[in-house]
Design a protein around this motif. Structure first.
Motif, PDB file in Angstrom:
ATOM      1  N   GLU A 136       0.829  -1.205   0.000  1.00  0.00           N
ATOM      2  CA  GLU A 136       0.000   0.000   0.000  1.00  0.00           C
ATOM      3  C   GLU A 136       0.863   1.255   0.000  1.00  0.00           C
ATOM      4  O   GLU A 136       0.538   2.243  -0.670  1.00  0.00           O
ATOM      5  N   ARG A 137       1.971   1.200   0.751  1.00  0.00           N
ATOM      6  CA  ARG A 137       2.859   2.356   0.778  1.00  0.00           C
ATOM      7  C   ARG A 137       3.491   2.581  -0.591  1.00  0.00           C
ATOM      8  O   ARG A 137       3.626   3.736  -1.049  1.00  0.00           O
TER       9      ARG A 137
ATOM     10  N   LYS B  45       2.219   1.715  -3.496  1.00  0.00           N
ATOM     11  CA  LYS B  45       1.171   2.264  -4.347  1.00  0.00           C
ATOM     12  C   LYS B  45       0.970   3.754  -4.055  1.00  0.00           C
ATOM     13  O   LYS B  45       0.755   4.552  -4.965  1.00  0.00           O
ATOM     14  N   TYR B  46       1.040   4.072  -2.793  1.00  0.00           N
ATOM     15  CA  TYR B  46       0.877   5.474  -2.414  1.00  0.00           C
ATOM     16  C   TYR B  46       2.006   6.331  -2.973  1.00  0.00           C
ATOM     17  O   TYR B  46       1.765   7.440  -3.465  1.00  0.00           O
ATOM     18  N   GLU B  47       3.233   5.812  -2.904  1.00  0.00           N
ATOM     19  CA  GLU B  47       4.368   6.566  -3.433  1.00  0.00           C
ATOM     20  C   GLU B  47       4.237   6.761  -4.943  1.00  0.00           C
ATOM     21  O   GLU B  47       4.523   7.847  -5.472  1.00  0.00           O
TER      22      GLU B  47
ATOM     23  N   ARG C  15       1.590   9.212  -5.535  1.00  0.00           N
ATOM     24  CA  ARG C  15       2.080  10.542  -5.168  1.00  0.00           C
ATOM     25  C   ARG C  15       3.002  11.100  -6.248  1.00  0.00           C
ATOM     26  O   ARG C  15       2.922  12.292  -6.601  1.00  0.00           O
TER      27      ARG C  15
END
Length: 353
Positions: A243-244, A246-248, A251
């Motif tokens: 998830e992190r 994907k978030y990066e 972003r």
């Protein structure tokens, strides 16, 4: 025996004794008839003091009247009630909300209270869908049905909780938990809690005479085996990392879109600015062209000749005031007038030598 002796003995036998016992006479208030009532009242008072043929049922309690061992179906509700000692007795049953708490460790402050409304039992050990051992901690709140208290005590006894609540709770928990693999239990905790509560409520309602009123249920903890717990932690960590990432990525994409939007905005602004300048110059040139057209239309030969004479006069005046003036090129008609500095011409001639 001589006659005189017989006479003497007969005479002495007929004499009354010198001491007679006193005669008992009842008091006048007893002779009047009211004494019997007082005696009966006194007997009742003594009987009441010795046997206390009454009982007070408090709020949160119910009384069951037993006559020669047989329970009365109608309960004794809060208040004062009389009964016949020896033949009858009253059993007090608590109708307040009770709780059974299933725990792994009996902590301080969770001991059963003095009224017996809180009980602490060992946690429930069950098996999941694959046979792995699971420990479940929970709490159940309930109370006896006051209208069926006599039937409940007659059928199950005073330890009715251990015969009704405890077995049902354990069976329902085992049936529900046994449908799920261990790794799904934390994720589906709320779903499992709802199933357990619904099945406990339904099972209690199916019992004859509905002896127990179900109040609430709380699933406190599901203790998994150590290897399953670590596996779940690893999966959770991997999901968090994914998830992190994907978030990066998201972003970065948003940042790129932001920069592109900024650049596009600047380009549009520059384009608009350049277009504005070009339009301004075009407008200015158009205005000048229109002005030149107007001016050119207003010029005539006579006007030009007049302007030439005026300029020529100004040059002449300037030469008079400054005879060493530089060269001036003045357009004047078909042949321009050329004015040269005399000193410069002399210098040129002398340099030519």
């Amino acid at each position: 025996m001589p006659a005189d002796l017989n006479d003497w003995m007969n005479k002495n036998n007929n004499k009354k004794p010198s001491f007679e016992p006193p005669k008992f006479e009842p008091p006048k208030f007893i002779k009047g008839g009211s004494g019997l009532a007082l005696i009966i009242i006194g007997i009742i008072i003594v009987f009441g003091i010795l046997f206390r043929p009454w009982i007070i049922v408090n709020e949160g309690e119910i009384g069951i009247l037993a006559t020669t061992g047989k329970f009365s179906k109608e309960p004794l509700y809060p208040g004062m009630h009389f009964y016949v000692p020896v033949i009858q007795k009253v059993i007090i049953v608590d109708t307040k909300v009770h709780m059974i708490s299933y725990k792994r460790i009996q902590e301080a402050g969770t001991m059963p209270d003095r009224y017996g409304t809180i009980k602490v039992y060992p946690a429930i050990n069950v098996l999941d869908a694959r046979g792995l051992p699971i420990t479940v901690e929970l709490s159940v709140s309930y109370r006896i049905n006051p209208d069926e208290a006599a039937y409940t005590i007659k059928t199950y006894g005073l330890n009715w909780e251990d015969k009704i609540i405890n077995p049902i709770v354990r069976d329902v928990v085992r049936n529900v938990i046994g449908k799920y693999p261990a790794e799904d239990l934390p994720v589906k905790r709320n779903e499992i809690a709802m199933q357990i509560e619904t099945q406990i409520r339904d099972t209690l309602n199916k019992i004859d005479h509905k002896p127990v009123i179900f109040e609430s249920f709380q699933l406190r903890d599901i203790v998994l085996p150590e290897n399953i717990r670590k596996q779940i932690e690893r999966v959770q960590i991997a999901k968090q990392e994914s998830e992190r990432a994907k978030y990066e990525v998201l972003r970065a994409e948003q940042e790129a879109q932001k920069q592109a939007a900024i650049a596009q905005g600047k380009a549009n602004a520059a384009k608009i600015e350049a277009q504005g300048k070009a339009d301004a110059k075009l407008i200015e040139a158009s205005a000048e062209a229109k002005a030149n057209i107007i001016i050119s239309k207003s010029l005539t030969n006579n006007l030009l000749k007049l302007k030439e004479i005026e300029v020529q006069g100004k040059f002449n005046e300037a030469l008079k005031a400054n005879p060493n003036a530089k060269i001036f090129l003045t357009p004047g008609g078909a042949v321009p007038n050329i004015w040269m500095n005399i000193d410069d011409k002399k210098k040129a001639l002398s340099n030519g030598k």
